[in-house]
Design a protein around this motif. Structure first.
Motif, PDB file in Angstrom:
ATOM      1  N   ASP A 106      80.671   9.967 -26.239  1.00  0.00           N
ATOM      2  CA  ASP A 106      80.886   8.675 -26.498  1.00  0.00           C
ATOM      3  C   ASP A 106      81.241   8.209 -27.963  1.00  0.00           C
ATOM      4  O   ASP A 106      80.227   8.487 -28.544  1.00  0.00           O
ATOM      5  N   SER A 107      82.382   7.882 -28.358  1.00  0.00           N
ATOM      6  CA  SER A 107      82.636   7.675 -29.813  1.00  0.00           C
ATOM      7  C   SER A 107      81.863   6.519 -30.189  1.00  0.00           C
ATOM      8  O   SER A 107      81.680   6.635 -31.380  1.00  0.00           O
ATOM      9  N   ASN A 108      81.347   6.065 -29.522  1.00  0.00           N
ATOM     10  CA  ASN A 108      80.302   4.642 -30.168  1.00  0.00           C
ATOM     11  C   ASN A 108      78.847   5.157 -30.141  1.00  0.00           C
ATOM     12  O   ASN A 108      78.108   4.419 -30.769  1.00  0.00           O
ATOM     13  N   ALA A 109      78.384   6.495 -29.587  1.00  0.00           N
ATOM     14  CA  ALA A 109      77.192   6.614 -29.385  1.00  0.00           C
ATOM     15  C   ALA A 109      76.516   7.381 -30.735  1.00  0.00           C
ATOM     16  O   ALA A 109      77.159   7.729 -31.496  1.00  0.00           O
ATOM     17  N   ALA A 110      75.105   7.350 -30.922  1.00  0.00           N
ATOM     18  CA  ALA A 110      74.694   7.850 -31.985  1.00  0.00           C
ATOM     19  C   ALA A 110      75.005   9.397 -31.912  1.00  0.00           C
ATOM     20  O   ALA A 110      74.744   9.705 -30.904  1.00  0.00           O
ATOM     21  N   LEU A 111      74.624   9.974 -33.051  1.00  0.00           N
ATOM     22  CA  LEU A 111      74.860  11.576 -33.033  1.00  0.00           C
ATOM     23  C   LEU A 111      73.912  12.134 -32.134  1.00  0.00           C
ATOM     24  O   LEU A 111      74.329  13.031 -31.582  1.00  0.00           O
ATOM     25  N   ILE A 112      72.636  11.704 -32.348  1.00  0.00           N
ATOM     26  CA  ILE A 112      71.588  12.514 -31.384  1.00  0.00           C
ATOM     27  C   ILE A 112      71.929  12.496 -29.875  1.00  0.00           C
ATOM     28  O   ILE A 112      71.453  13.389 -29.174  1.00  0.00           O
ATOM     29  N   ASP A 113      72.231  11.376 -29.786  1.00  0.00           N
ATOM     30  CA  ASP A 113      72.548  10.996 -28.193  1.00  0.00           C
ATOM     31  C   ASP A 113      73.875  11.637 -27.648  1.00  0.00           C
ATOM     32  O   ASP A 113      73.869  12.227 -26.293  1.00  0.00           O
ATOM     33  N   ASN A 114      74.851  11.799 -28.493  1.00  0.00           N
ATOM     34  CA  ASN A 114      76.049  12.680 -28.193  1.00  0.00           C
ATOM     35  C   ASN A 114      75.629  14.031 -28.031  1.00  0.00           C
ATOM     36  O   ASN A 114      76.301  14.755 -27.088  1.00  0.00           O
ATOM     37  N   LEU A 115      74.810  14.470 -28.912  1.00  0.00           N
ATOM     38  CA  LEU A 115      74.759  15.969 -28.896  1.00  0.00           C
ATOM     39  C   LEU A 115      73.533  16.324 -27.788  1.00  0.00           C
ATOM     40  O   LEU A 115      74.058  17.347 -26.991  1.00  0.00           O
ATOM     41  N   LEU A 116      72.666  15.519 -27.304  1.00  0.00           N
ATOM     42  CA  LEU A 116      71.983  15.813 -26.156  1.00  0.00           C
ATOM     43  C   LEU A 116      72.985  15.512 -24.902  1.00  0.00           C
ATOM     44  O   LEU A 116      72.438  16.480 -24.062  1.00  0.00           O
ATOM     45  N   ALA A 117      73.704  14.785 -24.928  1.00  0.00           N
ATOM     46  CA  ALA A 117      74.610  14.320 -23.761  1.00  0.00           C
ATOM     47  C   ALA A 117      75.703  15.867 -23.636  1.00  0.00           C
ATOM     48  O   ALA A 117      76.018  16.215 -22.578  1.00  0.00           O
ATOM     49  N   VAL A 118      75.817  16.322 -24.682  1.00  0.00           N
ATOM     50  CA  VAL A 118      76.761  17.553 -24.681  1.00  0.00           C
ATOM     51  C   VAL A 118      75.664  18.817 -24.099  1.00  0.00           C
ATOM     52  O   VAL A 118      76.213  19.658 -23.446  1.00  0.00           O
ATOM     53  N   PHE A 119      74.696  18.801 -24.510  1.00  0.00           N
ATOM     54  CA  PHE A 119      73.890  20.178 -24.000  1.00  0.00           C
ATOM     55  C   PHE A 119      73.071  19.934 -22.770  1.00  0.00           C
ATOM     56  O   PHE A 119      72.637  20.876 -22.090  1.00  0.00           O
ATOM     57  N   ARG A 120      73.032  18.778 -22.187  1.00  0.00           N
ATOM     58  CA  ARG A 120      72.465  18.441 -20.927  1.00  0.00           C
ATOM     59  C   ARG A 120      73.030  19.367 -19.987  1.00  0.00           C
ATOM     60  O   ARG A 120      72.281  19.993 -19.102  1.00  0.00           O
ATOM     61  N   PRO A 121      74.453  19.203 -19.643  1.00  0.00           N
ATOM     62  CA  PRO A 121      75.016  20.158 -18.609  1.00  0.00           C
ATOM     63  C   PRO A 121      74.808  21.529 -18.937  1.00  0.00           C
ATOM     64  O   PRO A 121      74.614  22.479 -17.722  1.00  0.00           O
ATOM     65  N   HIS A 122      74.619  22.159 -19.895  1.00  0.00           N
ATOM     66  CA  HIS A 122      74.668  23.454 -20.223  1.00  0.00           C
ATOM     67  C   HIS A 122      72.977  23.766 -19.912  1.00  0.00           C
ATOM     68  O   HIS A 122      72.643  24.781 -19.258  1.00  0.00           O
ATOM     69  N   TYR A 123      71.973  22.936 -20.262  1.00  0.00           N
ATOM     70  CA  TYR A 123      70.609  23.237 -19.896  1.00  0.00           C
ATOM     71  C   TYR A 123      70.428  23.258 -18.321  1.00  0.00           C
ATOM     72  O   TYR A 123      69.824  24.105 -17.645  1.00  0.00           O
ATOM     73  N   ALA A 124      71.365  22.251 -17.601  1.00  0.00           N
ATOM     74  CA  ALA A 124      71.161  22.185 -16.195  1.00  0.00           C
ATOM     75  C   ALA A 124      72.065  23.492 -15.437  1.00  0.00           C
ATOM     76  O   ALA A 124      71.347  23.808 -14.434  1.00  0.00           O
ATOM     77  N   PHE A 125      72.684  24.186 -16.047  1.00  0.00           N
ATOM     78  CA  PHE A 125      73.516  25.338 -15.619  1.00  0.00           C
ATOM     79  C   PHE A 125      72.550  26.357 -15.773  1.00  0.00           C
ATOM     80  O   PHE A 125      72.341  27.224 -14.783  1.00  0.00           O
TER      81      PHE A 125
END
Length: 232
Positions: free
Chosen positions: A104-123
């Motif tokens: 999300d271009s408006n989200a905080a950096l940490i929130d975007n990073l965790l959003a990117v990594f969440r599907p990887h952890y789930a995988f």
């Protein structure tokens, strides 16, 4: 007149059930047979790698369990490590897509990073035993039929992390002296170490893994607040 109408209706009728696979848009028998063999090879490899261990499993054992010839296995994988990544690559494209869509271009950096990594952890949570093998073997994985696909996925993730950093810098959330590509690579390195630590724990839980990763990433984002070095 009736005869003409009958011929016209017949011309509009769908293809016969006896029409060839290409006419019906379905894979032919040969293609279905290849897909079935590949599915059996993947299932056999996955089961044996987990039950016997990667080191103690042979290509011949996989071929026997999959009920295919030894040469058939080598059509899809050059060696045992390549076969492991044939399984690992399955589903990674979907994960990459989900990660990119989560930014999300408006989200905080940490929130975007965790959003990117969440599907990887789930995988990786789906089959921890297999994931541990993949992470162990990936360090020197640079050749083989599946290596290119795996590297492409990894590079795409690093590029995405760099893009997330760029968005944060453009908003003025962070100030960086390095290139976004290098920062993205550094974040990826932290993720890799945390992923390995998480998978080595007795309990593999996505939320606990992301919480630990969050701590490490926040340390990178905010730094240690060190004073400038004295002298030159």
């Amino acid at each position: 007149m009736v005869e003409r109408d009958t011929r016209e209706q017949a011309g509009r009728e769908p293809a016969s059930e006896d029409a060839g696979p290409a006419a019906r848009g379905k894979p032919g028998r040969r293609e279905r047979n290849k897909e079935d063999k590949l599915r059996r090879i993947k299932e056999a490899a996955r089961e044996l790698f987990v039950s016997k261990g990667f080191d103690d499993t042979t290509i011949r054992q996989i071929a026997t369990q999959a009920e295919v010839g030894l040469g058939t296995v080598f059509i899809y994988a050059a060696n045992k490590r390549d076969l492991l990544f044939l399984i690992a690559n399955e589903g990674l494209d979907e994960v990459a897509g989900a990660a990119a869509a989560a930014v999300d271009s408006n989200a905080a950096l940490i929130d975007n990073l965790l959003a990117v990594f969440r599907p990887h952890y789930a995988f990786f949570e789906r089959q921890p035993e297999l994931s541990r093998l993949v992470l162990r073997e990936m360090t020197f994985y640079d050749s083989g039929a599946q290596a290119g696909s795996f590297r492409k996925t990894r590079e795409a993730l690093i590029e995405l992390l760099g893009e997330v950093v760029r968005l944060a810098a453009e908003r003025g959330e962070i100030t960086i002296d390095e290139t976004t590509a290098f920062v993205g690579w550094t974040i990826f390195c932290i993720y890799q170490v945390e992923l390995r630590r998480w998978l080595s724990d007795g309990t593999v839980d996505v939320e606990s893994g992301l919480d630990r990763l969050r701590r490490a990433l926040l340390l990178l984002i905010y730094g240690l607040g060190a004073a400038a070095p004295r002298g030159g």
